[in-house]
Design an enzyme around this catalytic site. Structure first.
Site, mmCIF file in Angstrom:
data_model
loop_
_atom_site.group_PDB
_atom_site.id
_atom_site.type_symbol
_atom_site.label_atom_id
_atom_site.label_comp_id
_atom_site.label_asym_id
_atom_site.label_seq_id
_atom_site.Cartn_x
_atom_site.Cartn_y
_atom_site.Cartn_z
ATOM 1 C CG PHE A 1 -11.580 5.186 3.623
ATOM 2 C CD1 PHE A 1 -10.971 5.404 4.852
ATOM 3 C CD2 PHE A 1 -11.647 3.904 3.143
ATOM 4 C CE1 PHE A 1 -10.417 4.344 5.555
ATOM 5 C CE2 PHE A 1 -11.096 2.839 3.837
ATOM 6 C CZ PHE A 1 -10.485 3.067 5.043
ATOM 7 C CD1 TRP A 60 -9.030 10.463 -1.758
ATOM 8 C CD2 TRP A 60 -9.221 8.291 -1.287
ATOM 9 N NE1 TRP A 60 -10.307 10.078 -2.087
ATOM 10 C CE2 TRP A 60 -10.453 8.736 -1.804
ATOM 11 C CE3 TRP A 60 -9.114 6.950 -0.920
ATOM 12 C CZ2 TRP A 60 -11.545 7.910 -1.977
ATOM 13 C CZ3 TRP A 60 -10.219 6.120 -1.084
ATOM 14 C CH2 TRP A 60 -11.409 6.601 -1.603
ATOM 15 C CG HIS A 61 -7.279 4.515 1.298
ATOM 16 N ND1 HIS A 61 -6.523 4.764 0.181
ATOM 17 C CD2 HIS A 61 -8.147 3.534 0.940
ATOM 18 C CE1 HIS A 61 -6.910 3.971 -0.798
ATOM 19 N NE2 HIS A 61 -7.892 3.211 -0.368
ATOM 20 N N GLY A 62 -7.332 7.799 4.588
ATOM 21 C CA GLY A 62 -7.680 8.198 5.946
ATOM 22 C C GLY A 62 -6.638 9.102 6.551
#
Lengths: 469, 322
Positions: A469, A325-327
């Site tokens: 993000f 999800w963060h990247g």
């Protein structure tokens, strides 16, 4: 529009005044104004992004209405499926398409087969990961019959796009925030004043601490070949504090802005580096996201209801997804996996009741391992992260690079300041000067923060890290 | 009722901002005092360059400009007064600011411009010149450069405290430790003491990379040269030596050489001079000469300047180091 920009400094006072002129007259008019302000705020980056948020909001609004009327399980599943596919589809396309395409090519190349997959020149819409999760939680909660659908489309659109928390959270639950759009609001000076103080503290964390440390971190991590292990250790600790102050600062500004408008958002950070376990860390760090993953990923996967092994697998999977999800980069996936690993080991040790460490030792241990994981988060690539780890272990060197002594000494001063304020907030909350019972102390401490920012803040118009993000 | 409350809050905020502005201006006045009485250091030097300097020769450059050239050596050999206005870590925006500060008051006879081999390839960084913010109010000539730092700058600079943003360390250091940025009698030169250990330093390397030029840097460079030309100032360009790094060529080198040829500017290239590059005992670190090396190097440059003047009344030739 960035919180730390002239545009926002002009935008917000106007929104504040007009909002309160409309606040208790007409809910529809007030929400329409908030919606327009939020779309202006978001469209400031690129007006084309508005089409995405509008599309996602309309789909979830209609799905919500239909879910409210549908009783048949199959239809309900279909409807919630539409919402999930739409939101995750947008996310997958805009955020992950190139990553998966490139990883696919790499995987085939590894086995000696060359394949051709075209990557796309896609701009990642700001905050897409945040608002898609927020709007998805709405349909998921209606599906689980925890929430009734809202019929007022303007209130719903204003909820999804509410500008203080639109681009980097906190990721609000519809059950908490949405009802606030349907109520008459009354101006409360004490609440507004508390909100302004949170804005000042958030700006302080961003400009005086995060961006100050960021100068050193960028100089070190941007020049991997030229620094020794000790320098990387210092830069990694600096980055741990930088990302905390950057993100917690943003959250505080968001919460503060919302509060001045009479809205209550959830706390997103609670002094995470005082955590004495990884479980504790994730109850203090990016709380709105960790609880989102707990409620919508970990528990649906089975949570801790199955066998011990299954629980560990669920925990690990949840953190790997959180990393993704963060990247769209393997560095983030490894970061998530490391946290998943730390948590499972911790849980296993707790279950076996083998380890009992003094609290202070646990805090240091958790901080050290968190910093280790941050190396992957900050590095441009996985090989680069390993290069840094190799330097730390095998080539620590005997001299720390300080760069410009002025910048370095102010960075140390910023850390000292943060340490003191965090310690007070954690262990002696009654000493908190910003909320002291004496009016003079409150004014003095707020003024000190503002003047410190003027003298030692970094105003290079830098983005908040979590925007990517 | 609510309207009255909001009005009350706005009034309080307004009053608070007025008090805060007052404190800010007072703090700024005290900091101005500290700057104006600075015994030495980089603020003394910047102030002198912008407000007082009237020397015949002015050296402009970055840290190597600051450490590699001794004004006193030029003074002794050329019988002209000299001031080293270079500043470590600086680039073209700073050079342009110093230029405008000089030309506003007088016309130096010679400018010795220290050019790095990659100067026009590096992105132009205005932020580095931000340490000159305290001079913003009194020096309109520097405003366009400071305003380039960020869109916020024009607004933030109204705060006197912000004008000294991040400057406190270097502003107050000279009051405690003297001469860390050079002794006043050395006229702007900052010595780099020490020596390099040939065993531990880089092995002999050559460099001939052609990276793309930064258009903004090129534009600043040309403006810099043209402004001096228009004012009738003779400009000499020198590329300094690095320890064990021979720069065969670079995009900047090629561009500057062509520019000098077309405009009859003397150019002295020491960045490929083997005897100088490989002489380890002349270096304080791999990038800067120590006092012994700087003395020798300055004597060489002084000799070249002398030649350039003696050669013809109006120098027209490109001079390469043999």
């Amino acid at each position: 529009m960035l919180f730390n920009s002239v545009d926002f400094a002009l935008f917000f006072p106007i929104v504040f005044l007009v909002f309160w002129l409309l606040a208790n007259r007409n809910i529809f008019l007030r929400n329409s104004f908030l919606l327009a302000a939020s779309y202006l705020f978001y469209g400031w980056w690129d007006w084309r992004f508005l089409l995405l948020i509008l599309f996602s909001s309309i789909v979830d609004y209609l799905v919500g209405l239909q879910l409210g009327q549908a009783d048949a399980p199959a239809k309900r599943k279909l409807l919630v499926g539409i919402s999930i596919v739409t939101n995750l589809g947008l996310l997958a396309f805009f955020k992950y398409y190139n990553f998966f395409a490139e990883s696919f090519v790499d995987a085939f190349s590894f086995f000696g087969r060359a394949i051709q997959v075209n990557t796309l020149n896609i701009i990642l819409p700001v905050g897409i990961s945040f608002y898609t999760f927020q709007t998805m939680s709405y349909t998921l909660d209606i599906y689980r019959r925890k929430l009734k659908p809202v019929h007022d489309p303007v209130a719903f659109l204003a909820f999804v796009s509410f500008f203080p928390q639109l681009v980097a959270g906190p990721i609000e639950r519809a059950s908490n925030l949405l009802p606030q759009f349907l109520e008459i609001r009354h101006f409360d000076e004490a609440k507004a004043s508390a909100g302004f103080k949170q804005i000042v503290m958030g700006l302080f964390m961003k400009t005086a601490i995060a961006d100050r440390l960021g100068l050193y971190v960028a100089a070190v991590y941007g020049n991997v070949d030229h620094h020794n292990g000790m320098t990387f250790m210092v830069a990694t600790v600096f980055f741990a504090i930088q990302i905390y102050c950057d993100f917690a600062g943003y959250s505080l500004i968001a919460i503060g802005c919302a509060k001045t408008l009479g809205f209550d958002l959830m706390d997103n950070f609670k002094r995470p580096y005082f955590a004495h376990s990884f479980k504790d860390f994730w109850s203090r760090w990016h709380i709105s996201l960790s609880t989102w993953f707990r409620d919508y990923v970990y528990i649906p996967l089975g949570g801790s209801r199955g066998s011990e092994g299954r629980t560990y697998a669920n925990l690990f999977t949840t953190f790997v997804i959180s990393g993704l999800w963060h990247g769209a980069n393997w560095t983030f996936i490894i970061w998530g996996a490391l946290h998943g690993f730390f948590q499972t080991v911790e849980k296993a040790l707790q279950n076996a009741q083998r380890v009992r460490l003094p609290r202070s030792v646990s805090i240091v241990l958790v901080f050290t391992l968190t910093c280790f994981a941050w190396i992957f988060f900050r590095s441009a690539s996985v090989p680069e992260a390993f290069q840094i780890i190799e330097r730390i272990i095998l080539h620590p060197g005997h001299r720390i690079y300080t760069g410009d002594l002025g910048i370095f000494s102010f960075a140390l001063l910023a850390i000292l300041f943060l340490l003191i304020t965090e310690w007070i907030a954690e262990f002696r909350p009654d000493w908190t000067l910003l909320y002291h019972r004496s009016y003079a102390v409150r004014v003095f401490s707020t003024s000190f923060l503002i003047l410190y920012m003027a003298g030692l803040g970094v105003f290079d118009n830098s983005q908040f890290i979590y925007f990517q993000f | 009722m609510e309207f009255i409350q909001i009005k009350g809050l706005v009034r309080k905020v307004f009053l608070y901002l007025i008090i805060l502005t007052g404190i800010d201006q007072c703090a700024g006045a005290l900091l101005d005092l500290a700057l104006n009485h600075s015994p030495d250091g980089r603020y003394y030097k910047a102030k002198y360059s912008l407000e007082d300097c009237e020397e015949d020769i002015v050296i402009i450059g970055d840290s190597r400009g600051e450490m590699d050239y001794l004004p006193t050596v030029f003074e002794d050999s050329l019988h002209m007064s000299c001031w080293n206005a270079s500043r470590g870590g600086q680039g073209l925006p700073y050079f342009r600011i110093i230029q405008e500060g000089l030309l506003k008051r007088y016309t130096p006879k010679i400018i010795l411009f220290n050019v790095e081999d990659n100067m026009l390839e590096m992105p132009t960084d205005y932020e580095r010149a931000g340490f000159l913010r305290p001079f913003y109010q009194d020096h309109p000539e520097i405003r366009p450069f400071i305003d380039e730092i960020s869109p916020l700058e024009k607004w933030l600079i109204r705060s006197r405290l912000y004008a000294f943003n991040s400057s406190f360390y270097y502003l107050f250091r000279p009051y405690i430790f003297h001469n860390l940025d050079g002794d006043l009698k050395d006229h702007g030169w900052k010595p780099r003491y020490g020596s390099v250990d040939p065993e531990e330093e880089r092995a002999f390397t050559t460099e001939s990379e052609l990276a793309p030029l930064d258009p903004m840097a090129v534009q600043l460079f040309e403006t810099f040269m043209n402004r001096f030309k228009e004012a009738g100032v003779k400009v000499m360009i020198v590329t300094p030596p690095n320890y064990n790094l021979q720069v065969i060529t670079s995009s900047t080198d090629q561009y500057v050489a062509n520019y000098c040829k077309q405009n009859h500017i003397p150019l002295f290239r020491y960045s490929e001079n083997i005897p100088l590059i490989t002489h380890s005992s002349w270096y304080g670190d791999r990038d800067h000469l120590n006092p012994e090396g700087a003395t020798y190097f300055t004597q060489k440059v002084a000799h070249k300047i002398k030649d350039a003047f003696d050669l013809v009344e109006d120098p027209v030739s490109v001079i390469e180091f043999e």
